[in-house]
Design an enzyme around this catalytic site. Structure first.
Site, PDB file in Angstrom:
ATOM      1  N   LYS B  38      12.356 -20.135  87.592  1.00 46.95           N
ATOM      2  CA  LYS B  38      11.033 -19.592  87.266  1.00 46.95           C
ATOM      3  C   LYS B  38      11.134 -18.785  85.980  1.00 46.95           C
ATOM      4  CE  LYS B  38       9.138 -16.629  90.223  1.00 46.95           C
ATOM      5  NZ  LYS B  38       8.358 -16.232  91.426  1.00 46.95           N
ATOM      6  N   CYS B  55       1.886 -16.812  74.463  1.00 50.90           N
ATOM      7  CA  CYS B  55       1.622 -18.228  74.746  1.00 50.90           C
ATOM      8  C   CYS B  55       1.372 -18.474  76.230  1.00 50.90           C
ATOM      9  CB  CYS B  55       2.826 -19.067  74.287  1.00 50.90           C
ATOM     10  SG  CYS B  55       2.681 -20.826  74.661  1.00 50.90           S
ATOM     11  N   CYS B  66       2.891 -16.861  71.025  1.00 51.66           N
ATOM     12  CA  CYS B  66       2.055 -17.989  70.603  1.00 51.66           C
ATOM     13  C   CYS B  66       2.292 -18.290  69.130  1.00 51.66           C
ATOM     14  CB  CYS B  66       0.583 -17.627  70.824  1.00 51.66           C
ATOM     15  SG  CYS B  66      -0.614 -18.719  70.038  1.00 51.66           S
TER      16      CYS B  66
HETATM   17  S1  FES Z   1      -0.976 -20.511  73.639  1.00 52.58           S
HETATM   18 FE1  FES Z   1       0.873 -21.651  73.436  1.00 52.58          FE
HETATM   19  S2  FES Z   1       1.177 -21.715  71.288  1.00 52.58           S
HETATM   20 FE2  FES Z   1      -0.656 -20.603  71.531  1.00 52.58          FE
END
Ligand code: FES
Ligand code: FES
Lengths: 96, 96
Positions: B38, B55, B66
């Site tokens: 996990k 992200c 991200c």
């Molecule tokens: S949410 Fe994954 S790269 Fe932006």
């Protein structure tokens, strides 16, 4: 007849075109705010308490907060996703 | 022959059993730390700057941060995922 065939060909073409990347295969988010073109959540850092977990599996019933649904998702699919946990090294009494 | 058939039947049974929830179908995370059971990321709130995006599409090359890869993922799959954005209402000069 030619008109009918042309229409059929066009419909078939469109079906194949859309079929190139079948949405059901590789989408990450199956249910949350699907009417939005992109689900971005903004959080003010000043509002964070001592500890909070944010969902990254898109299965939480409390999205964007993690409710533990990632565990069932992982069991069901063989996946290994989990939340982003934000916590304070020094808990702030005032935010309790 | 009976032994061979039994073995074949067992292998087929196992294949079907595992086939119940095909991992490739509904997994959210295809590549990040797949050796971990996990993937949970812990972040100390005190270390956050004025703005950071985390992200949630599991496609970022800078995961857990991200890098904009959600846009290509959304285009390719018809999905609508995006990051969690943490920001300060009042930017702190010291963290710049
Ligand atoms: S949410 Fe994954 S790269 Fe932006
Ligand atoms: S419920 Fe989605 S990461 Fe926990």
């Amino acid at each position: 007849v030619v008109g009918t065939i042309t229409v059929l060909a066009y419909v078939t073409y469109q079906a194949f075109r859309k079929g190139k990347a079948p949405p059901s295969d590789l989408r990450v988010n199956l249910r949350i705010m699907k009417e939005a073109s992109k689900v971005v959540n903004m959080v003010d850092i000043e509002d964070l308490g001592d500890k909070v977990s944010y969902c990254r599996c898109w299965r939480s019933k409390k999205f964007p907060i993690c409710d533990g649904s990632h565990n069932k998702h992982n069991e069901d699919t063989g996946d290994n996703v989990g939340p982003l946990v934000l916590k304070r090294r020094e808990p702030v009494a005032a935010t309790k």
